[in-house]
Every structure is written in C-alpha cells, then in structure tokens.
Design a protein around this motif. Structure first.
Motif, PDB file in Angstrom:
ATOM      1  N   GLY A 122      28.806  30.649  40.255  1.00  0.00           N
ATOM      2  CA  GLY A 122      28.626  29.197  40.045  1.00  0.00           C
ATOM      3  C   GLY A 122      27.169  28.923  39.703  1.00  0.00           C
ATOM      4  O   GLY A 122      26.470  28.191  40.394  1.00  0.00           O
ATOM      5  N   ASP A 145      30.286  31.048  35.801  1.00  0.00           N
ATOM      6  CA  ASP A 145      30.598  29.624  35.947  1.00  0.00           C
ATOM      7  C   ASP A 145      31.855  29.355  35.119  1.00  0.00           C
ATOM      8  O   ASP A 145      32.164  30.106  34.181  1.00  0.00           O
ATOM      9  CB  ASP A 145      29.450  28.736  35.458  1.00  0.00           C
ATOM     10  N   TRP A 174      34.941  31.938  39.828  1.00  0.00           N
ATOM     11  CA  TRP A 174      34.233  32.680  40.889  1.00  0.00           C
ATOM     12  C   TRP A 174      33.784  34.033  40.349  1.00  0.00           C
ATOM     13  O   TRP A 174      33.035  34.061  39.381  1.00  0.00           O
ATOM     14  CB  TRP A 174      35.096  32.778  42.143  1.00  0.00           C
ATOM     15  N   ASN A 188      25.854  28.851  45.490  1.00  0.00           N
ATOM     16  CA  ASN A 188      25.817  27.478  45.998  1.00  0.00           C
ATOM     17  C   ASN A 188      27.052  26.808  45.419  1.00  0.00           C
ATOM     18  O   ASN A 188      26.982  26.135  44.404  1.00  0.00           O
ATOM     19  CB  ASN A 188      24.527  26.790  45.536  1.00  0.00           C
ATOM     20  N   ALA A 211      33.153  19.028  39.182  1.00  0.00           N
ATOM     21  CA  ALA A 211      33.449  20.439  39.473  1.00  0.00           C
ATOM     22  C   ALA A 211      32.310  21.119  40.227  1.00  0.00           C
ATOM     23  O   ALA A 211      32.514  22.162  40.844  1.00  0.00           O
ATOM     24  CB  ALA A 211      33.739  21.197  38.181  1.00  0.00           C
ATOM     25  N   ALA A 212      31.120  20.534  40.162  1.00  0.00           N
ATOM     26  CA  ALA A 212      29.991  21.113  40.888  1.00  0.00           C
ATOM     27  C   ALA A 212      29.915  20.598  42.321  1.00  0.00           C
ATOM     28  O   ALA A 212      29.146  21.104  43.132  1.00  0.00           O
ATOM     29  CB  ALA A 212      28.689  20.797  40.157  1.00  0.00           C
TER      30      ALA A 212
END
Ligand SMILES: C[S@@+](CC[C@H](N)C(=O)[O-])C[C@H]1O[C@@H](n2cnc3c(N)ncnc32)[C@H](O)[C@@H]1O
Length: 282
Positions: A122, A145, A174, A188, A211-212
């Motif tokens: 990510g 990502d 992932w 993170n 999405a973050a």
C-alpha cells in the motif's frame, strides 16, 4: 492597485470564515504559490502591488482551500521525514504519525549500509518506501498498491529523490503474487472503521481517497489480509512494521501472536501506539 498586504488580509479572513485553524499562515503559503514571491518579500514588502493575473490566481487557490481541499493537494506537495513528496488528488497525504515507522526501521536496522530487501504494502505517495531507500543507500524496494494513481505518484517521487533505480512497483492487492523474502516489510494500510470516515475532518472525508482510509467495519480488514502472508514474505530474522490506529493494538497484538510473531510497539509523538514491530516466527 491591490497590495500583497491587502491580499494576505483578504485571504486570512476567507480562510477563517471557512473554519480553517491557521488562516494567516495558510493564506501566506497560497500567496507565495500564486505570486512566486518569497515569504521574506511578502513580510517586508506588504505594500508592493500585485498584478491582476496573480491576484486572480491567488483567489482561485483561496476558493479551493475554502472548500477544505487539503493544502497538500493545492500546493502539490507535502513533506515527510524532511523530504519533499509530490502529492495530488487520489493519493493519501503523508502524515507525521507515519514517521514513527521510519524511526522504528532505523532502530531495527542500525547498520545503514545493509543491502536490505524492502517491501511496502500500500505504497501510496511512496513516503515510507522512498524514505527508507533514501536512508539505506544499498537497499532495494518493492511497493504494491491497487491504485494506479498512487503508483504513478510513487514513481515520480522516486525519480525526484534519485532512488528509482532501486525501486520496483507492482499493481496488486496487498502482496498477492509477490515473492519474498524481505528483510523489512512496512505497511500503513487503510485502518479507519467505515462508519467513522464521514466524521473525520472534511479535508480527509471529502477529498482523500476512500481506498486509502477504509479499513472495513472494525478497521482491521487489511491486517486480516496482510498478517497471515507475512511468514511467507519475511526472511529469517526479518521484521514487519505496521502502522495502526488508536487502540487497535488491543486486537492486533493477540492476532499477530496467534500467528507466532513476537510483537513490540512504538508510540507516535502524541504517545499513541502507532507502530507494531513483528518479528518473524522461527
Ligand atoms: C493509508 S494509505 C498509505 C499510503 C502510504 N504508504 C502512506 O503511508 O502515506 C493506504 C494505501 O493502501 C492502498 N490500498 C488500499 N487497498 C489496497 C489493497 N487491497 N492492496 C494494496 N494496496 C491497497 C491505498 O491505495 C493507499 O495508497
């Protein structure tokens, strides 16, 4: 003609009315961006006239900020570990709290010359992985990502920081399809419980990519996906550093220990446990 001092006062008022906490400071940053004048010049020459096109540019930036668009998106940059990162819509703005993971990495690997193999799950703007590549000049890194925008942003930042030759990026969920081993895995991941997102500051809830942020019902979906994969990804003696939200260690430490990890914690500057360090099960 309108002066720099007039515009600073106008901007301060507009941003204060929009509920922004540090309106004069931010108005000055926007005035610097719109006019290309230095802070020193704005402070020492408040009576200098500002041409019409610069006045219009300043007012356009002010209007964006008044909608609570993050300053980092408007200026196109943010600082992380005192390094410059380009950011924009679609990419999470690097946070000072995340620097806790850099501190933890430096503590875990005191020999900066080690040829570490790094994985960032990510990667976002690249703030974690690229800072590590900058600090460990013999390290190589892989970032993942699901966001093309984020990966493009990381690539751009890597070039600007001069670490792109040691970087690989993969668009995947992932660490799917990624093979290790890695000496250090950092992540993170999104960890805000879904129902809490709407109540965050408008800069976050209205502008940063969902999405973050979105960690599912209890905020822990990403950890459920990432933790079981770490034994496969980590080298013997390898370490994972995970950023977590407030109080999430209460659930995540037992979850990691059940997988055989030895877990230690590191707090951020507000004394909140922000980072879990996981040592690979032997
Ligand atoms: C909280 S942000 C962190 C970004 C950056 N590492 C940082 O610290 O600022 C989480 C990142 O995970 C990415 N992400 C979300 N779901 C993902 C998934 N299933 N697989 C990989 N990355 C994902 C998001 O696009 C976002 O860039």
């Amino acid at each position: 003609m309108i002066t720099a001092g007039d515009l600073l006062a106008e901007g301060t008022g507009a941003l204060a009315a929009a509920g922004i906490g540090n309106p004069r400071f931010e108005a000055r940053l926007l005035l610097e961006a719109a006019t290309g004048r230095s802070r020193a010049r704005l402070v020492t020459e408040p009576a200098e006239p500002v041409p019409v096109h610069e006045t219009q540019a300043f007012r356009a930036l002010l209007a964006r900020r008044a909608t609570r668009e993050p300053m980092a998106y408007i200026l196109g940059r943010a600082e992380f570990w005192s390094l410059p990162f380009a950011v924009g819509p679609g990419v999470l703005v690097p946070r000072a709290d995340t620097e806790t993971l850099i501190e933890a990495a430096l503590a875990a690997f005191p020999d900066r010359g080690r040829p570490l193999r790094l994985l960032d799950i990510g990667v976002g703007s690249g703030c974690l992985l690229l800072t590590l590549l900058h600090l460990f000049p013999n390290a190589r890194g892989l970032g993942t990502d699901t966001s093309e925008t984020a990966l493009a942003c990381t690539r751009r930042n890597a070039e600007r920081l001069g670490v792109d030759s040691r970087l690989e990026l993969v668009e995947t969920a992932w660490a799917e399809g990624v093979s290790g081993p890695f000496d250090l895995v950092v992540s993170n991941p999104p960890y805000i419980p879904t129902a809490e997102i709407a109540g965050l500051e408008p800069e976050v809830s209205l502008f940063e990519p969902r999405a973050a942020l979105n960690g599912g019902a209890d905020g822990l979906d990403a950890y459920r996906a990432i933790l079981p994969d770490l034994p496969r990804l980590l080298a013997p003696e390898g370490t994972a550093l995970l950023e977590i939200g407030k109080d999430q260690e209460k659930v995540l430490i037992p979850m990691a220990e059940a997988l055989g990890f030895a877990v230690t914690t590191r707090c951020d500057l507000a004394d909140i446990v922000r980072c879990l360090r996981l040592l690979r099960p032997r």
